[in-house]
Design a protein around this motif. Structure first.
Motif, PDB file in Angstrom:
ATOM      1  N   MET A  58      47.199 -83.553 -19.280  1.00  0.00           N
ATOM      2  CA  MET A  58      48.282 -81.838 -18.873  1.00  0.00           C
ATOM      3  C   MET A  58      47.828 -81.144 -19.198  1.00  0.00           C
ATOM      4  SD  MET A  58      52.510 -82.002 -21.222  1.00  0.00           S
ATOM      5  CE  MET A  58      51.905 -81.599 -21.696  1.00  0.00           C
ATOM      6  N   ASP A  59      48.061 -79.804 -18.731  1.00  0.00           N
ATOM      7  CA  ASP A  59      47.529 -78.099 -19.169  1.00  0.00           C
ATOM      8  C   ASP A  59      48.449 -77.838 -20.032  1.00  0.00           C
ATOM      9  OD1 ASP A  59      45.850 -76.496 -19.003  1.00  0.00           O
ATOM     10  OD2 ASP A  59      46.518 -75.528 -16.580  1.00  0.00           O
ATOM     11  N   LEU A  60      48.177 -78.114 -20.923  1.00  0.00           N
ATOM     12  CA  LEU A  60      49.179 -76.863 -22.042  1.00  0.00           C
ATOM     13  C   LEU A  60      48.001 -76.148 -23.131  1.00  0.00           C
ATOM     14  CD1 LEU A  60      51.835 -77.372 -23.917  1.00  0.00           C
ATOM     15  CD2 LEU A  60      50.275 -79.089 -25.394  1.00  0.00           C
ATOM     16  N   THR A  61      49.169 -75.315 -23.589  1.00  0.00           N
ATOM     17  CA  THR A  61      48.423 -73.946 -24.083  1.00  0.00           C
ATOM     18  C   THR A  61      49.748 -73.764 -25.528  1.00  0.00           C
ATOM     19  OG1 THR A  61      46.919 -73.174 -22.885  1.00  0.00           O
ATOM     20  CG2 THR A  61      47.472 -71.909 -24.963  1.00  0.00           C
ATOM     21  N   VAL A  62      49.459 -73.980 -26.728  1.00  0.00           N
ATOM     22  CA  VAL A  62      50.321 -73.555 -27.587  1.00  0.00           C
ATOM     23  C   VAL A  62      49.735 -72.412 -28.518  1.00  0.00           C
ATOM     24  CG1 VAL A  62      51.082 -74.009 -29.958  1.00  0.00           C
ATOM     25  CG2 VAL A  62      50.562 -75.847 -27.891  1.00  0.00           C
ATOM     26  N   VAL A  63      50.346 -71.231 -28.294  1.00  0.00           N
ATOM     27  CA  VAL A  63      49.571 -69.505 -29.103  1.00  0.00           C
ATOM     28  C   VAL A  63      50.839 -69.747 -30.491  1.00  0.00           C
ATOM     29  CG1 VAL A  63      49.706 -67.622 -28.966  1.00  0.00           C
ATOM     30  CG2 VAL A  63      49.596 -69.434 -26.824  1.00  0.00           C
ATOM     31  N   ASP A  64      50.562 -69.947 -31.408  1.00  0.00           N
ATOM     32  CA  ASP A  64      51.376 -69.807 -32.938  1.00  0.00           C
ATOM     33  C   ASP A  64      51.296 -68.232 -33.239  1.00  0.00           C
ATOM     34  OD1 ASP A  64      51.953 -71.824 -33.339  1.00  0.00           O
ATOM     35  OD2 ASP A  64      49.917 -72.767 -33.532  1.00  0.00           O
ATOM     36  N   VAL A  65      52.157 -67.441 -33.396  1.00  0.00           N
ATOM     37  CA  VAL A  65      52.028 -65.257 -33.722  1.00  0.00           C
ATOM     38  C   VAL A  65      52.541 -65.082 -35.004  1.00  0.00           C
ATOM     39  CG1 VAL A  65      52.235 -63.335 -33.276  1.00  0.00           C
ATOM     40  CG2 VAL A  65      51.730 -65.786 -31.629  1.00  0.00           C
ATOM     41  N   PRO A  66      51.746 -65.628 -36.320  1.00  0.00           N
ATOM     42  CA  PRO A  66      52.890 -65.134 -37.019  1.00  0.00           C
ATOM     43  C   PRO A  66      52.945 -63.762 -37.380  1.00  0.00           C
ATOM     44  CG  PRO A  66      50.296 -65.113 -37.961  1.00  0.00           C
ATOM     45  CD  PRO A  66      50.574 -65.512 -36.356  1.00  0.00           C
ATOM     46  N   CYS A  67      54.402 -63.393 -37.264  1.00  0.00           N
ATOM     47  CA  CYS A  67      55.565 -62.430 -37.045  1.00  0.00           C
ATOM     48  C   CYS A  67      55.296 -61.826 -38.337  1.00  0.00           C
ATOM     49  CB  CYS A  67      56.580 -62.262 -37.143  1.00  0.00           C
ATOM     50  SG  CYS A  67      56.424 -63.170 -34.474  1.00  0.00           S
ATOM     51  N   LYS A  68      55.345 -62.320 -39.593  1.00  0.00           N
ATOM     52  CA  LYS A  68      55.010 -61.797 -40.649  1.00  0.00           C
ATOM     53  C   LYS A  68      54.203 -60.412 -40.841  1.00  0.00           C
ATOM     54  CE  LYS A  68      55.363 -62.849 -45.973  1.00  0.00           C
ATOM     55  NZ  LYS A  68      55.261 -64.049 -47.248  1.00  0.00           N
ATOM     56  N   GLY A  69      55.709 -58.683 -41.422  1.00  0.00           N
ATOM     57  CA  GLY A  69      54.425 -57.902 -41.343  1.00  0.00           C
ATOM     58  C   GLY A  69      54.335 -57.172 -40.528  1.00  0.00           C
ATOM     59  N   VAL A  70      55.062 -57.685 -38.975  1.00  0.00           N
ATOM     60  CA  VAL A  70      55.394 -56.683 -37.776  1.00  0.00           C
ATOM     61  C   VAL A  70      56.555 -56.932 -37.863  1.00  0.00           C
ATOM     62  CG1 VAL A  70      54.903 -57.580 -35.230  1.00  0.00           C
ATOM     63  CG2 VAL A  70      53.267 -59.069 -36.760  1.00  0.00           C
ATOM     64  N   ASP A  71      57.055 -55.556 -37.587  1.00  0.00           N
ATOM     65  CA  ASP A  71      58.154 -54.756 -37.994  1.00  0.00           C
ATOM     66  C   ASP A  71      58.472 -54.519 -36.354  1.00  0.00           C
ATOM     67  OD1 ASP A  71      56.176 -53.081 -37.363  1.00  0.00           O
ATOM     68  OD2 ASP A  71      56.913 -51.746 -38.799  1.00  0.00           O
ATOM     69  N   THR A 118      51.844 -75.288 -18.671  1.00  0.00           N
ATOM     70  CA  THR A 118      52.605 -75.358 -19.902  1.00  0.00           C
ATOM     71  C   THR A 118      52.088 -74.791 -20.859  1.00  0.00           C
ATOM     72  OG1 THR A 118      53.262 -77.337 -18.708  1.00  0.00           O
ATOM     73  CG2 THR A 118      53.979 -76.469 -21.363  1.00  0.00           C
ATOM     74  N   ILE A 119      52.831 -73.365 -21.401  1.00  0.00           N
ATOM     75  CA  ILE A 119      52.223 -73.099 -22.145  1.00  0.00           C
ATOM     76  C   ILE A 119      53.526 -72.367 -23.301  1.00  0.00           C
ATOM     77  CG2 ILE A 119      51.543 -70.060 -23.536  1.00  0.00           C
ATOM     78  CD1 ILE A 119      50.268 -69.879 -20.748  1.00  0.00           C
ATOM     79  N   ILE A 120      53.436 -72.675 -24.287  1.00  0.00           N
ATOM     80  CA  ILE A 120      54.229 -72.714 -25.729  1.00  0.00           C
ATOM     81  C   ILE A 120      53.808 -71.977 -26.552  1.00  0.00           C
ATOM     82  CG2 ILE A 120      55.651 -73.865 -27.793  1.00  0.00           C
ATOM     83  CD1 ILE A 120      54.448 -76.230 -26.290  1.00  0.00           C
ATOM     84  N   ILE A 121      54.693 -70.363 -26.668  1.00  0.00           N
ATOM     85  CA  ILE A 121      54.758 -69.904 -27.756  1.00  0.00           C
ATOM     86  C   ILE A 121      55.639 -69.488 -29.060  1.00  0.00           C
ATOM     87  CG2 ILE A 121      54.925 -66.609 -27.861  1.00  0.00           C
ATOM     88  CD1 ILE A 121      54.199 -66.308 -25.533  1.00  0.00           C
ATOM     89  N   VAL A 122      55.027 -69.948 -30.147  1.00  0.00           N
ATOM     90  CA  VAL A 122      55.625 -70.070 -31.482  1.00  0.00           C
ATOM     91  C   VAL A 122      55.283 -68.439 -31.656  1.00  0.00           C
ATOM     92  CG1 VAL A 122      55.595 -70.914 -33.469  1.00  0.00           C
ATOM     93  CG2 VAL A 122      54.566 -72.404 -31.383  1.00  0.00           C
ATOM     94  N   LEU A 123      57.164 -67.922 -32.378  1.00  0.00           N
ATOM     95  CA  LEU A 123      57.269 -66.634 -33.056  1.00  0.00           C
ATOM     96  C   LEU A 123      57.598 -67.117 -33.839  1.00  0.00           C
ATOM     97  CD1 LEU A 123      58.561 -64.964 -29.888  1.00  0.00           C
ATOM     98  CD2 LEU A 123      56.057 -64.850 -30.863  1.00  0.00           C
ATOM     99  N   ASP A 124      56.643 -67.820 -35.787  1.00  0.00           N
ATOM    100  CA  ASP A 124      57.066 -67.742 -36.544  1.00  0.00           C
ATOM    101  C   ASP A 124      57.441 -66.522 -37.289  1.00  0.00           C
ATOM    102  OD1 ASP A 124      57.458 -68.722 -38.861  1.00  0.00           O
ATOM    103  OD2 ASP A 124      55.177 -69.542 -39.697  1.00  0.00           O
ATOM    104  N   GLU A 125      58.163 -66.841 -38.411  1.00  0.00           N
ATOM    105  CA  GLU A 125      59.258 -65.393 -39.243  1.00  0.00           C
ATOM    106  C   GLU A 125      59.830 -64.401 -38.178  1.00  0.00           C
ATOM    107  OE1 GLU A 125      57.761 -64.643 -43.147  1.00  0.00           O
ATOM    108  OE2 GLU A 125      56.967 -66.391 -42.767  1.00  0.00           O
ATOM    109  N   ILE A 126      60.257 -64.999 -36.671  1.00  0.00           N
ATOM    110  CA  ILE A 126      60.675 -64.042 -35.701  1.00  0.00           C
ATOM    111  C   ILE A 126      61.420 -62.744 -36.624  1.00  0.00           C
ATOM    112  CG2 ILE A 126      61.830 -65.018 -34.679  1.00  0.00           C
ATOM    113  CD1 ILE A 126      61.605 -65.125 -32.413  1.00  0.00           C
ATOM    114  N   ASP A 127      61.562 -63.183 -37.010  1.00  0.00           N
ATOM    115  CA  ASP A 127      63.344 -62.657 -38.169  1.00  0.00           C
ATOM    116  C   ASP A 127      62.469 -60.893 -38.227  1.00  0.00           C
ATOM    117  OD1 ASP A 127      63.122 -62.472 -41.422  1.00  0.00           O
ATOM    118  OD2 ASP A 127      62.692 -64.489 -39.482  1.00  0.00           O
ATOM    119  N   ALA A 128      61.015 -60.871 -38.235  1.00  0.00           N
ATOM    120  CA  ALA A 128      59.922 -59.743 -38.714  1.00  0.00           C
ATOM    121  C   ALA A 128      60.322 -58.464 -38.476  1.00  0.00           C
ATOM    122  CB  ALA A 128      58.779 -60.087 -39.622  1.00  0.00           C
ATOM    123  N   ILE A 129      60.812 -59.012 -36.798  1.00  0.00           N
ATOM    124  CA  ILE A 129      60.754 -57.954 -36.040  1.00  0.00           C
ATOM    125  C   ILE A 129      61.755 -56.601 -36.194  1.00  0.00           C
ATOM    126  CG2 ILE A 129      59.943 -58.751 -34.203  1.00  0.00           C
ATOM    127  CD1 ILE A 129      61.850 -59.322 -32.378  1.00  0.00           C
TER     128      ILE A 129
END
Length: 190
Positions: A58-71, A118-129
């Motif tokens: 299965m063609d899968l990519t998981v992209v983790d994006v830590p958003c802490k400190g991203v405003d 299939t691409i899953i983008i994980v935006l951790d601490e998304i509230d930082a934006i």
């Protein structure tokens, strides 16, 4: 193994399951107080899905994006672009700068199309934006060619979803997983 989180893990599993059938996984908003296992649960379930994908071609990519400190959305987009490029080409990518927000979004979408599947983008601490919900509005509504895109947002802010614009809520929040604080019995079991 995450003791006392089987219900939440089942909910995350159900949201990601469509990927195993060639469909797009659901967008998920995961929220709860700090230290309740949200990020670990997402990492566990996406790594299990990645293991399944590797076994079944299965063609899968998981992209983790830590958003802490991203405003804001612009900075979140720069970090997303960098993480996507590093998935493709390895570490050492620089954060892009000097682009307009729409151009940066188009760069991200072009990279996603190059990856495909299939691409899953994980935006951790998304509230930082903060209140700049451009990314949260545009990304789930984008339709990159050849991509089944899923967004997982993780937040400690229990009011985050309610503070979003109605259009953003409808596109981002297909599924919600709430991590309630552990009670005394659960802590004892853990």
């Amino acid at each position: 193994d995450l003791p006392e989180r089987s219900d939440e893990l089942d909910q995350i599993h159900s949201a990601l399951r469509p990927a195993t059938m060639g469909s797009t996984p659901l967008n998920v908003l995961v929220y709860g107080q700090s230290g309740q296992g949200k990020t670990v649960s997402i990492k566990l379930k996406t790594s299990q899905l990645q293991a399944y994908a590797d076994e079944s071609d299965m063609d899968l990519t998981v992209v983790d994006v830590p958003c802490k400190g991203v405003d804001n959305s612009y900075h979140a987009l720069t970090h997303l672009y960098k993480e996507i490029r590093e998935k493709q080409y390895g570490p050492g990518e620089e954060l892009p700068s000097g682009y307009q927000r729409k151009a940066l979004l188009n760069m991200v979408l072009k990279e996603l199309e190059e990856i495909g599947g299939t691409i899953i983008i994980v935006l951790d601490e998304i509230d930082a934006i903060g209140e700049d919900d451009y990314l949260l509005y545009e990304l789930p509504r984008s339709n990159p060619e050849g991509v089944r895109l899923s967004i997982i947002g993780i937040t400690n802010d229990l009011q985050f979803r309610e503070n979003l614009d109605g259009d953003v809520r409808s596109s981002l929040g297909e599924d919600e997983v709430k991590f309630d604080p552990y009670d005394a019995n659960q802590l004892r079991n853990i």
